[in-house]
Structures are given as structure tokens and as C-alpha cells.
Design an enzyme around this catalytic site. Sequence first.
Site, PDB file in Angstrom:
ATOM      1  CG  LEU A 146      44.367  29.301  71.136  1.00 38.52           C
ATOM      2  CD1 LEU A 146      45.242  28.165  70.609  1.00 38.52           C
ATOM      3  CD2 LEU A 146      43.134  29.454  70.268  1.00 38.52           C
ATOM      4  CG  ASP A 147      38.671  28.665  75.602  1.00 41.31           C
ATOM      5  OD1 ASP A 147      38.881  29.843  75.941  1.00 41.31           O
ATOM      6  OD2 ASP A 147      37.608  28.272  75.086  1.00 41.31           O
ATOM      7  CE  LYS A 148      44.421  23.464  82.438  1.00 37.93           C
ATOM      8  NZ  LYS A 148      44.142  23.295  83.887  1.00 37.93           N
ATOM      9  CB  THR A 150      41.128  25.497  72.538  1.00 32.73           C
ATOM     10  OG1 THR A 150      39.770  25.514  72.979  1.00 32.73           O
ATOM     11  CG2 THR A 150      41.166  25.636  71.024  1.00 32.73           C
TER      12      THR A 150
END
Length: 370
Positions: A146-148, A150
Amino acid sequence: MSENVRSFIVDEDDDGIRLDRWFQRHLPDTGYTRIARWARTGQLRLDGRRALPGARVMAGQSIRVPPIEPDQSDDRPSKPKRAELTAAENEFAQSLVIHRDRDAIIVNKPPGLATQGGTKTHYHLDGLLDALQFDAVSRPKLVHRLDKDTSGVLLLARSANAAGYFSKSFSGRTAHKVYWALVVGVPSIEEGLIDLPLARQPGSGGEKMHVDEENGATAKTLYRIVERAGNAACWLELQPLTGRTHQLRAHLSAIGFPIVGDGKYGGKEAFLTGGISRKMHLHARRLVIPHPNGSSLDVHADLPEHFIESMGLLGFDLENGFDRPLAGEKIALDKESEKIAAGRRARDRRRARRGERRNRSSQKEHDKKR
């Protein structure tokens, strides 16, 4: 030196892998040069027999590992050892766990915590995984990201076999993900499919994606509006049908509805006034994925605090976030509906033909009587 010889029993999770791969997993400081030297001199053995680095190991076999001579050195530097986690770090990592079984651990990743390390990123989930080993033989493994910024559901595999199984589910699209997002503006169509190919944006160092109709990779996202706050913002449910980097962020920005707080893709337009947090409002709400034991994992993650506060400020009711059919289920339902409709059309055609035949017969009888 014989008293320093070590012996290991091959675990079921390592059944079928190469011997040199076994060393990478369990004795990573042992370089290939040393392993090859042991094999060449007959010191490396499987169940008492000489073995080569490429030999396949089987569960239950005994691996004889000879002692390391003080004057022997590998042709590569040893990997730096991970720093031991503090009590606070262990407690924090374990507080993220929302599901745990023999094969999987699922955490609710908070926003701001990177999944893995990188340039200028030294604190990340991957660095905390020692705290999540529990009773397993090794630390869990990341199988997706997951993106930082998100938050939400993130799955970890507890063995090499489980990692392979779950990775195939993600790459084979049998894993279904549901995201919640707050976006600026309101799409005119209640629900639909965003089908826009994506590629890395030139000049961004590979850090940003953009729509590229000619060279982009296929990227598809299902969306539906859950609630709206006038024309200023809305709450969307998103189901990515593909897994491109930054897919949801790039897609929503491309159609003119950037995610609230996503300045990277939405610029200044991605921020709302009225006390709405400037953090990104994208949350991996649900993951449904086949489990190695034959069942199915279906896990939901609660929203982070800033997201809940923004929902309240916009007047949204969390009770409205009911689960609709997953993408795969929806496709199956659509196919079944089409099958039923096709059957009805065929039945109507048969009835029409029978009616035509009856009409022709009646006309012939009428003509004869005349």
C-alpha cells in the site's frame, strides 16, 4: 571441529526448494562461494550423502552444515543485521493485527507508515515484521503493498509456501480489494468503470503515473457513489480490476475528481476547507482472497481517525457503506442475467415462430373453405 557441525531438519515450507535457496532463507550470511566449496569438498550433506548447491531438499531431510573456518571468507559482504526492536515497536506492530492464522497475518496499516524502506525512508512496516513472527519459524513476508499515505488492509504470508500461494492470487486477479475514498467533486454518473491505460510519467523519476492511450498498460477501476456532500465532495467505493501503481489516485485525478489530500495527483484542488484534514483520504477497506486451506479470507479494516472525522464533518453516515457484490461476483451476476435474458429472447422467438405457423395454417384452412 566436528563438535561445531550444525544439523538442520527441512521444514514442510521448504519442501522442494534448492539447497542454496534454503541457505538464503535460513542462513543468509552464508555466501554461495562457501556453499560451493563445502559441496566440492564433501562437507555439505543431505541425510548423510554428499549434496550439490542445486540439489532439491525434501521435508524431513537432515542438512549437515560444516563449521565456518576463521580464515574463510565469502566473495560478498554479509548483510547488515536488523536492529532489535524496542518494546514499544513490538507493541505497536502487534496492535496493527486484525487477523491471524497459520498461513496469514492481516494488519490495518496506518497512514504515514511506509510498507517498505527506500530513499530517506528508514521507518517502515517491513522493518517491524520481527514483531509479527509469533510462533512461526520465520518472520512474515510482504506479498503486496500500500502507498505510504494509504491506510487499511495489508496481507502478510507466514511461510514461503503461503507467500507463493497469495502472490498467485494477486497476480491472477482472484484477490478482490475494496477501497473507500473521499474525492473532490461528484461524478455525474452514479457508478461506472474507469478504463484508462496508465504509464510512468516522464520526468517524474518513475514516481508518478499518467494516462497514456498509446503506451500505457491496461488499468480498470469500478466505482460507485456512496454519499455526496452537495457538489463539493463525495464518498466513493472503489474496486480496482487491475493492480497498477497509484492506479486509483491517477484514475480519479484523470477524470477530474482527485482524492482529498492527494496533492501529488490533484495539486491544490485536492484539498477542502472547513476543517477537513489535509491527509490523504484513501483506505483499503476490504480484502477477499482464497486461503491455502481451501476457504476464503474476507477481512475489513476500520477507518483511521482523520478519515472518520472528515466523514462526520461532511455529514456522511458510515452505516451507508454496505458491501455490494465484488467485481468477480458482479461479472458472474451480469453473465447469469445475460444468460437468462438470452433464454427469454430465444423462448419469445420460438413462440413467435409457432404463432406464425399457426397463422399460416389457419390461413390455408380458410383458403380451402373458400
